[in-house]
Design a protein around this motif. Structure first.
Motif, short mmCIF file in Angstrom:
data_model
loop_
_atom_site.label_atom_id
_atom_site.label_comp_id
_atom_site.label_asym_id
_atom_site.label_seq_id
_atom_site.Cartn_x
_atom_site.Cartn_y
_atom_site.Cartn_z
N ARG A 24 0.89 -1.03 -0.08
CA ARG A 24 0.13 -0.13 -0.18
C ARG A 24 0.91 1.26 -0.04
O ARG A 24 2.06 1.01 0.36
CB ARG A 24 -1.07 0.08 1.19
N GLU A 25 0.34 2.29 -0.52
CA GLU A 25 0.81 3.65 -0.64
C GLU A 25 0.88 4.36 0.77
O GLU A 25 -0.02 4.27 1.32
CB GLU A 25 0.49 4.60 -1.60
N HIS A 26 2.09 4.72 1.38
CA HIS A 26 2.25 5.27 2.78
C HIS A 26 3.03 6.15 2.88
O HIS A 26 3.98 6.45 1.99
CB HIS A 26 2.79 4.20 3.81
N PRO A 27 3.01 7.15 3.55
CA PRO A 27 4.02 8.34 3.73
C PRO A 27 5.47 7.64 4.13
O PRO A 27 5.59 6.79 4.81
CB PRO A 27 3.66 9.18 5.09
N ALA A 28 6.24 8.34 3.51
CA ALA A 28 7.75 7.92 3.62
C ALA A 28 8.77 8.91 3.28
O ALA A 28 8.07 10.30 3.06
CB ALA A 28 8.07 6.98 2.49
N TYR A 29 9.91 8.77 3.57
CA TYR A 29 11.01 9.93 3.28
C TYR A 29 12.04 9.49 2.24
O TYR A 29 12.34 8.10 2.14
CB TYR A 29 11.68 10.25 4.62
N ALA A 30 12.48 10.09 1.51
CA ALA A 30 13.56 10.01 0.66
C ALA A 30 14.90 10.60 1.02
O ALA A 30 14.76 12.01 1.42
CB ALA A 30 13.08 10.57 -0.94
N LEU A 31 15.84 9.77 1.27
CA LEU A 31 17.18 10.37 1.47
C LEU A 31 17.71 11.11 0.23
O LEU A 31 18.27 10.09 -0.40
CB LEU A 31 17.94 9.59 2.21
N VAL A 32 17.98 12.17 0.34
CA VAL A 32 18.40 13.00 -0.90
C VAL A 32 19.64 13.89 -0.55
O VAL A 32 19.86 14.27 0.72
CB VAL A 32 17.33 13.77 -1.78
N VAL A 33 20.23 14.16 -1.56
CA VAL A 33 21.29 15.18 -1.31
C VAL A 33 21.03 16.57 -1.10
O VAL A 33 19.85 16.89 -2.07
CB VAL A 33 22.56 15.05 -2.51
N LEU A 156 16.03 14.71 4.18
CA LEU A 156 14.79 13.71 4.15
C LEU A 156 13.73 14.60 3.36
O LEU A 156 13.29 15.41 3.94
CB LEU A 156 14.48 13.29 5.67
N GLU A 157 13.33 13.98 2.52
CA GLU A 157 12.29 14.86 1.64
C GLU A 157 10.98 13.86 1.85
O GLU A 157 11.07 12.80 1.38
CB GLU A 157 12.51 14.63 0.37
N SER A 158 9.81 14.44 2.24
CA SER A 158 8.46 13.79 2.41
C SER A 158 8.13 13.27 0.94
O SER A 158 8.18 14.09 0.05
CB SER A 158 7.48 14.79 3.04
N THR A 159 7.68 12.02 1.07
CA THR A 159 7.05 11.34 -0.24
C THR A 159 6.11 10.21 0.32
O THR A 159 5.71 10.08 1.47
CB THR A 159 8.40 10.81 -1.10
N ARG A 160 5.69 9.53 -0.77
CA ARG A 160 4.90 8.49 -0.63
C ARG A 160 5.63 7.28 -1.11
O ARG A 160 6.05 7.52 -2.18
CB ARG A 160 3.38 8.68 -0.95
N ALA A 161 5.27 5.90 -0.71
CA ALA A 161 6.01 4.80 -1.25
C ALA A 161 5.17 3.69 -1.14
O ALA A 161 4.49 3.61 0.14
CB ALA A 161 7.45 4.64 -0.71
N PRO A 162 5.34 2.57 -1.66
CA PRO A 162 4.73 1.40 -1.33
C PRO A 162 5.37 0.56 -0.31
O PRO A 162 6.26 0.57 -0.24
CB PRO A 162 4.77 0.47 -2.73
N VAL A 163 4.39 0.32 0.68
CA VAL A 163 5.01 -0.36 1.79
C VAL A 163 4.37 -1.77 2.04
O VAL A 163 3.02 -1.78 1.78
CB VAL A 163 4.95 0.64 3.07
N ASP A 164 4.91 -2.76 2.36
CA ASP A 164 4.39 -4.16 2.69
C ASP A 164 3.75 -3.85 4.03
O ASP A 164 4.06 -3.41 5.20
CB ASP A 164 5.20 -5.28 3.20
N VAL A 165 2.19 -4.37 4.19
CA VAL A 165 1.26 -3.96 5.37
C VAL A 165 0.99 -5.33 5.62
O VAL A 165 0.40 -5.95 4.71
CB VAL A 165 0.31 -2.76 5.17
#
Length: 177
Positions: A24-33, A156-165
């Motif tokens: 499912r799509e959930h809030p996540a963070y992307a580690l970016v430069v 850390l940039e806020s994003t959404r990502a597929p996560v196993d639930v």
């Protein structure tokens, strides 16, 4: 581990548990430069750690650390010869969201990151580890998000990502022995 299938079988047998995982799509963070680059991120130095094989271990004080470990302590992470994917995994429980490594930086890095823990974390640590006093709060130290930017040049940039639930379909009171 080997215990997980046994635990699942026990829960299915004793609690009539029926469950499955789905993405499912959930809030996540992307580690970016950072936009200004990552000048605080240091390429790994071969002399800074010891390769102790595929399962590195913690070592005694005074010895060089094992390459590839990134141990956490309250308000800090420190490791030598670490991929940024491991940094992302270590940050996930600290920010209570999945963190995906999206820096496009390859190789291994020597990482030292220090931040001020918040009051909720202080209170939790006081309960969990009452015999280990914490240093008093330091208002000059940044929080985790600020420390990533200031010390490593990452953010850390806020994003959404597929996560196993885990989805529980049914569960019942346990059966008697």
């Amino acid at each position: 581990t080997d215990a997980m299938p046994m635990l699942r079988a026990l829960l299915e047998e004793r609690f009539a548990l029926k469950a499955h995982t789905e993405r499912r799509e959930h809030p996540a963070y992307a580690l970016v430069v950072n936009r200004a680059g990552a000048p605080g991120l240091r390429a790994a130095s071969a002399a800074a750690c010891v390769d102790r094989g595929p399962q590195p271990r913690r070592v005694a004080a005074g010895e060089l650390p094992s390459c590839g470990l990134l141990p956490a302590r309250p308000g800090g992470l420190s490791g030598r010869g670490v991929p940024l994917e491991l940094l992302a995994r270590q940050l996930s429980p600290l920010v209570r969201r999945p963190v995906m490594e999206r820096t496009n930086l390859t190789g291994l890095f020597d990482i030292d990151l220090e931040w001020e823990i918040d009051e909720a974390q202080r209170a939790a640590l006081a309960v969990l580890v009452p015999d280990r006093p914490l240093a008093p709060p330091n208002p000059d130290r940044p929080g985790l998000f600020g420390a990533l930017q200031e010390q490593l040049g990452l953010r850390l940039e806020s994003t959404r990502a597929p996560v196993d639930v885990l989805v529980i379909e049914t569960v019942a009171r346990p059966t008697e022995n």
